[in-house]
Design a protein around this motif. Structure first.
Motif, short mmCIF file in Angstrom:
data_model
loop_
_atom_site.label_atom_id
_atom_site.label_comp_id
_atom_site.label_asym_id
_atom_site.label_seq_id
_atom_site.Cartn_x
_atom_site.Cartn_y
_atom_site.Cartn_z
N ALA A 8 -19.42 -4.25 -7.72
CA ALA A 8 -18.84 -6.01 -8.40
C ALA A 8 -19.91 -5.64 -9.37
CB ALA A 8 -18.95 -6.59 -8.01
N ASP A 9 -21.64 -5.51 -9.29
CA ASP A 9 -22.35 -5.94 -9.84
C ASP A 9 -23.05 -4.80 -10.89
OD1 ASP A 9 -23.30 -7.87 -8.16
OD2 ASP A 9 -24.74 -7.27 -7.16
N ASP A 10 -22.55 -3.39 -10.17
CA ASP A 10 -23.56 -2.52 -11.37
C ASP A 10 -22.53 -0.96 -11.03
OD1 ASP A 10 -24.73 -0.96 -13.06
OD2 ASP A 10 -26.77 -0.48 -11.20
N PRO A 11 -21.60 -0.98 -11.12
CA PRO A 11 -20.93 0.23 -10.95
C PRO A 11 -21.63 2.16 -10.43
CG PRO A 11 -19.38 -1.34 -12.58
CD PRO A 11 -21.16 -1.18 -12.58
N PRO A 12 -21.43 2.62 -10.12
CA PRO A 12 -22.22 4.25 -9.61
C PRO A 12 -20.67 4.92 -11.03
CG PRO A 12 -20.89 3.58 -7.59
CD PRO A 12 -20.90 2.32 -8.45
N ASP A 13 -21.11 5.82 -11.16
CA ASP A 13 -20.73 6.89 -11.49
C ASP A 13 -19.02 7.33 -10.99
OD1 ASP A 13 -21.61 7.32 -14.13
OD2 ASP A 13 -23.50 7.68 -13.95
N VAL A 14 -19.90 8.27 -9.50
CA VAL A 14 -19.43 8.88 -8.73
C VAL A 14 -19.71 8.01 -7.34
CG1 VAL A 14 -18.87 11.28 -7.29
CG2 VAL A 14 -19.74 10.53 -9.25
N THR A 15 -18.70 8.25 -6.07
CA THR A 15 -19.00 7.15 -5.00
C THR A 15 -18.55 8.33 -3.78
OG1 THR A 15 -18.87 5.28 -3.22
CG2 THR A 15 -16.55 6.03 -4.35
N VAL A 16 -18.51 8.18 -2.81
CA VAL A 16 -18.50 9.32 -1.53
C VAL A 16 -18.24 8.36 -0.62
CG1 VAL A 16 -19.49 11.25 0.11
CG2 VAL A 16 -19.71 10.98 -2.36
N LEU A 17 -16.75 8.47 0.42
CA LEU A 17 -16.26 7.25 0.83
C LEU A 17 -16.35 7.99 2.51
CD1 LEU A 17 -13.87 4.98 -1.10
CD2 LEU A 17 -16.11 4.66 0.45
N ASP A 18 -16.17 7.50 3.43
CA ASP A 18 -15.97 8.68 4.77
C ASP A 18 -15.01 6.88 4.99
OD1 ASP A 18 -15.54 9.86 6.87
OD2 ASP A 18 -17.61 8.14 8.06
N VAL A 19 -14.00 7.74 5.80
CA VAL A 19 -13.09 7.17 5.73
C VAL A 19 -12.76 6.03 6.91
CG1 VAL A 19 -10.46 7.29 7.09
CG2 VAL A 19 -10.79 8.79 5.57
N VAL A 20 -13.63 6.18 8.23
CA VAL A 20 -14.12 5.45 9.81
C VAL A 20 -15.19 5.16 9.15
CG1 VAL A 20 -14.29 5.73 11.90
CG2 VAL A 20 -12.64 7.47 10.64
N LEU A 21 -14.95 3.96 8.55
CA LEU A 21 -15.80 2.93 8.53
C LEU A 21 -16.06 2.11 9.50
CD1 LEU A 21 -16.34 2.89 4.32
CD2 LEU A 21 -18.42 4.01 6.33
N PRO A 22 -17.63 0.94 10.06
CA PRO A 22 -17.12 -0.58 10.29
C PRO A 22 -16.43 -1.66 9.67
CG PRO A 22 -19.17 0.29 10.37
CD PRO A 22 -18.41 1.28 9.60
N GLY A 23 -15.40 -2.59 10.35
CA GLY A 23 -14.79 -3.26 8.89
C GLY A 23 -13.76 -2.08 8.56
N MET A 24 -13.54 -2.78 7.05
CA MET A 24 -12.72 -2.14 6.45
C MET A 24 -12.68 -0.66 6.19
SD MET A 24 -12.59 -3.12 1.86
CE MET A 24 -12.88 -5.28 2.54
N ASP A 25 -11.71 -0.34 6.17
CA ASP A 25 -11.76 1.47 6.34
C ASP A 25 -12.14 2.19 4.40
OD1 ASP A 25 -9.20 2.23 5.05
OD2 ASP A 25 -8.67 2.12 7.30
N GLY A 26 -12.62 3.59 4.87
CA GLY A 26 -12.68 3.82 3.14
C GLY A 26 -11.86 3.96 2.17
N LEU A 27 -10.21 4.08 3.20
CA LEU A 27 -9.45 4.25 1.86
C LEU A 27 -8.44 2.93 1.53
CD1 LEU A 27 -6.66 6.83 4.49
CD2 LEU A 27 -7.96 7.31 2.50
N GLU A 28 -9.04 1.65 2.10
CA GLU A 28 -8.65 0.51 1.92
C GLU A 28 -9.68 0.08 0.82
OE1 GLU A 28 -7.01 -2.27 2.23
OE2 GLU A 28 -8.07 -3.30 1.11
N VAL A 29 -11.27 0.52 0.71
CA VAL A 29 -11.60 0.68 -0.32
C VAL A 29 -11.33 1.34 -1.09
CG1 VAL A 29 -14.69 0.77 -0.96
CG2 VAL A 29 -14.31 0.47 1.69
N ALA A 30 -11.13 2.67 -1.70
CA ALA A 30 -10.57 3.01 -2.27
C ALA A 30 -9.76 2.71 -3.40
CB ALA A 30 -10.03 4.71 -1.77
#
Lengths: 131, 734
Positions: free
Chosen positions: A43-65
């Motif tokens: 929201a503040d400063d979008p990066p060029d690329v992101t590397v997302l792990d699927v299993v995260l505490p709370g919201m999971d990586g697929l939901e973030v994507a």
């Protein structure tokens, strides 16, 4: 100006591993440990690329994507989804969201090549030549 | 030319006396014969009409019809005549099947001579040389045998070839059991295939022969001979031509009684009846089956040898006594019902238990049939008793064998109805045994597997490969619940042919175990991914970029590699430990352990990290029997968990009463997440709090396994308002 990479990963040693690898490839790398923190950064400063792990505490990586893709500004952002569980469902979700998918343990060269390809696609609409 | 050789053949027994007899067993009603009889009868009057009116038309139409039309009419009448001949033949054949034979001892020679006389004209005309030799006495109905000989002679004469001297040979011979007669010609002969065809009902050997001979002859002859208990066949004569052979038994009892028809006179009937009775009496007396009779009140009237063998009473002891002496007291109530059936004239088949003279019991199969006198009056019942002890023993053995099987065994009949089950089936499906027997097998499977259930009946088919004999499906209990099963289909030989058998195994537990094993492997692999990703990734980066890396980054990389290497090592060590404890290969040394020193020792080995406090409260004299190293391992694991997931303060206190020792490790942290509780003591269940110190997920599973080996348990309670409490309970020896 070097490209920025956001790592979303709750295992700090994995974050360290990816950071050192990508820094030495010339990227500017920073990490967060939750999906919510990742969305704040976008929201503040979008990066060029992101590397997302699927299993995260709370919201999971697929939901973030999925949430990132809802925002028109992030629809072309290269996203690499990583997972420790090789799963057909996760791969299908990643494909549907226009994301690359890597299963841990991935080779570091594989991650670097994938990110380079995605950036080339975003900038020129073609795949980068493979080293 | 007719030459007759002298008869010197040995004669059958009974030579010299001439008595008539009709003996035998009713042949089963032949549906085809009944049908033929009806057809022959119903055809005769329409045929009469066609032939009669046809002939009338031929006479009366005169010149009013054209020549071709007259030809057509001739054709119609001719066809009707041929059909009449066929119908007559059919009637003759039926009569032959049903005729009452007047069986006597007769000289075959005289019948042959009568027959030759009848054909004298044809014989003379064709100049046939007929040789007759060695004709014995036979037991037969003379008129019927004459019909047979007429047919055979007629066929022989018809077959004569023009080009050489025709010869007919009639010979007889006698063996111990039968007389054999041969009528041989040197005519055209028949191929092997036409020899068999010759016996078809309307087969004609030569289609051009006269309409009257419609191929009934051989069929009729064979029927007559067979009804005498003999055989008739054609074979190739030694040089050329055909040899017709027939046999007649010397044993008179093999001559069939007609299936209908009346005796010539009441007197002969009575005398035959008496002879019949005498013959039957002999049969009964020497039968291997125990046969006796009783009157309508149940008193024994006859008693054969085998009855004495079976029951132990001699006939003198048995006759006049009441049949209740053969029945055990508790089965006596069966008797009135059996006697009622006898008085109503109804037969009874029953398997039951009877008692011998020596008071031993015997399993028997009884056939009780109403008995009538010569006037048809009901006078009592005959009883045939068969000893089925051996069969019962085999059945009992089979049943015991079925009970030994670990599977539910279900034997069904070929219609798919359950016949036999073992007690495993009762337990598995929740039906009482008597309810299972008679139930369609498909009721044991959910409705959607009805097609699978139907396969079971097909297992007895000749092509076993056409169906799968090992089925993985679901069972359906009486209460409607389902469970996974493996069904192995096979067959069981029985007196009713082979019966389908299903061996059913409940695989719920096996599937659960398989799932746990799969989960365990997947989890173990998953746990190794982070260490491996880190080690490989950092190793590669360091080897390629070491020179250009910041010093701090290099230090971090080496520290992370060391940490993840250690994590992988601990994980593997724990897994190995767990595996060794679970399969029992790891030895436990159980001794008296003083609890306070053990707790202190554990605390020394795992001191609290900075900012955390551990307090121990235990009476100094508490002693417990345990493997000290393993128990210390449990306490250490609980301490590490408390440090990792708990708050600032960790408490250990020990309680003891005469029966048990309880060690409680509690903390003031957030407690275990509720969704983890069901599998808290299973491998790879792990708290989700992030951080470098996250565990392998093996610790609590290891604690549970260790305590199981020491007759102890471990439980968890959450503490209000917050915190965890793990309790280790060890039983104290009495």
């Amino acid at each position: 100006v070097s490209a920025t990479v956001l790592i979303v990963e709750d295992e700090s040693d994995i974050t360290l591993t990816i950071r050192l690898l990508l820094q030495n490839e010339g990227y500017e790398v920073f990490g967060v440990t939750t999906g919510e923190a990742a969305l704040d950064i976008f929201a503040d400063d979008p990066p060029d690329v992101t590397v997302l792990d699927v299993v995260l505490p709370g919201m999971d990586g697929l939901e973030v994507a999925r949430r990132l893709r809802e925002d028109p500004r992030n629809q072309a952002t290269p996203i690499v989804i990583t997972s420790a569980h090789a799963s057909v469902q996760v791969r299908r979700c990643a494909d549907a969201l226009g994301c690359r998918y890597l299963t841990k343990p991935f080779g570091t060269a594989e991650l670097a090549t994938t990110i380079a390809e995605l950036l080339a696609l975003r900038d020129h609409g073609v795949a980068a030549p493979i080293e | 030319v007719v030459s007759v050789a002298t008869t010197n053949a040995p004669n059958p027994p009974g030579n010299g006396t001439t008595s008539s007899a009709t003996v035998g067993v009713d042949s089963a009603t032949d549906e085809l014969a009944t049908f033929a009889k009806v057809v022959a009868h119903d055809f005769s009057s329409p045929l009469q009409a066609i032939r009669g009116f046809g002939a009338l038309l031929l006479e009366t139409t005169g010149d009013r019809i054209s020549e071709p039309e007259r030809e057509y009419l001739h054709e119609i009448v001719g066809a009707a005549n041929r059909m009449q001949a066929l119908n007559d033949g059919l009637s003759t054949w039926i009569r032959a099947r049903n005729a009452v034979f007047d069986v006597k001892e007769v000289a075959l020679e005289s019948i042959v001579n009568e027959s030759l006389d009848a054909f004298r004209a044809s014989i003379a005309e064709r100049d046939v040389q007929v040789t007759v030799s060695a004709l014995p006495l036979i037991w037969a109905d003379a008129a019927s045998i004459r019909v047979v000989l007429d047919h055979l002679l007629k066929n022989a004469l018809r077959a004569m070839a023009a080009e050489h001297l025709p010869v007919i040979l009639i010979q007889g011979s006698t063996s111990a059991r039968e007389v054999t007669v041969a009528v041989e010609d040197n005519g055209l002969g028949l191929s092997e295939s036409s020899r068999e065809r010759a016996f078809g009902l309307f087969k004609r050997l030569d289609p051009k022969s006269e309409a009257g001979s419609i191929g009934m002859g051989l069929t009729l002859s064979r029927t007559i001979v067979e009804r005498h208990g003999g055989r008739l066949w054609l074979e190739a004569a030694p040089r050329r031509g055909t040899r017709a052979m027939f046999t007649l038994p010397i044993d008179r009892s093999r001559i069939a009684r007609p299936s209908e028809g009346t005796s010539p006179s009441a007197e002969t009937a009575r005398s035959r009846h008496l002879q019949h009775q005498a013959a039957l009496a002999k049969i009964v007396e020497f039968s291997d089956e125990a046969i006796f009779s009783k009157d309508l009140d149940g008193h024994i009237t006859t008693w054969n040898n085998a009855s004495e063998v079976l029951y132990g009473y001699s006939s003198a002891e048995a006759i006049g006594k009441h049949v209740s002496m053969l029945i055990t007291p508790e089965r006596l109530p069966e008797l009135p019902g059996l006697m009622d059936r006898v008085r109503r004239g109804e037969p009874t088949h029953r398997e039951t238990v009877r008692i011998r003279k020596d008071r031993t019991l015997v399993d028997v199969a009884l056939t009780i049939s109403p008995l009538r006198d010569a006037d048809g009056e009901l006078v009592g019942a005959s009883v045939i008793a068969r000893d089925i002890t051996e069969r019962r023993q085999i059945e009992a053995d089979l049943r015991a064998f079925l009970e030994l099987a670990p599977d539910a065994i279900v034997v069904v009949d070929i219609t798919g109805v359950i016949r036999t089950v073992n007690s495993q089936t009762v337990g598995m499906f929740g039906y009482p045994a008597d309810e299972l027997v008679g139930l369609p097998f498909e009721r044991l499977l959910p409705h959607r597997f009805a097609d699978v259930a139907q396969q079971i009946a097909r297992v007895t088919e000749r092509v076993p490969l056409s169906i799968e004999t090992n089925l993985e499906t679901f069972g359906l209990r009486r209460d409607g619940t389902e469970f996974p099963v493996d069904i192995q289909l096979s067959t069981l030989p029985s007196k009713d042919g082979s019966l389908p058998v299903a061996a059913i195994r409940d695989v719920t537990e096996r599937q659960r175990r398989d799932q746990r094993r799969r989960d365990f492997v997947a989890n173990a692999a998953h746990e190794l991914r982070t260490p491996l990703t880190t080690l490989a990734g950092l190793g590669e980066t360091l080897s390629r970029r070491y020179g250009s890396m910041e010093h701090a980054d290099v230090e971090d990389a080496f520290a992370a590699m060391a940490r993840q290497g250690e994590r992988a090592r601990v994980l593997l060590a724990n897994l190995l430990d767990l595996s060794n404890i679970e399969d029992g290969s790891s030895k436990f040394a159980i001794v008296d352990v003083r609890l306070t020193s053990l707790l202190n020792q554990a605390l020394d080995a795992t001191p609290p990290p900075d900012g955390k406090i551990v307090t121990i409260a235990a009476a100094s004299d508490v002693v417990v029997r345990a493997d000290p190293d393993r128990l210390a391992q449990v306490v250490t694991n609980l301490l590490v968990n408390a440090y990792r997931y708990g708050g600032q303060e960790v408490r250990i206190h020990a309680l003891a009463d005469p029966t048990q020792v309880i060690i409680v490790v509690s903390d003031d942290g957030p407690g275990v997440e509720p969704d983890l509780l069901p599998a808290l003591f299973e491998p790879f269940t792990r708290g989700r709090s992030a951080g470098i110190s996250r565990g392998s997920g093996i610790g609590l599973a290891l604690c549970r396994c260790i305590l199981e080996r020491m007759n102890g348990v471990i439980t968890y309670q959450s503490v209000q308002p917050n915190g965890s409490r793990f309790s280790v309970i060890l039983r104290r020896p009495a």
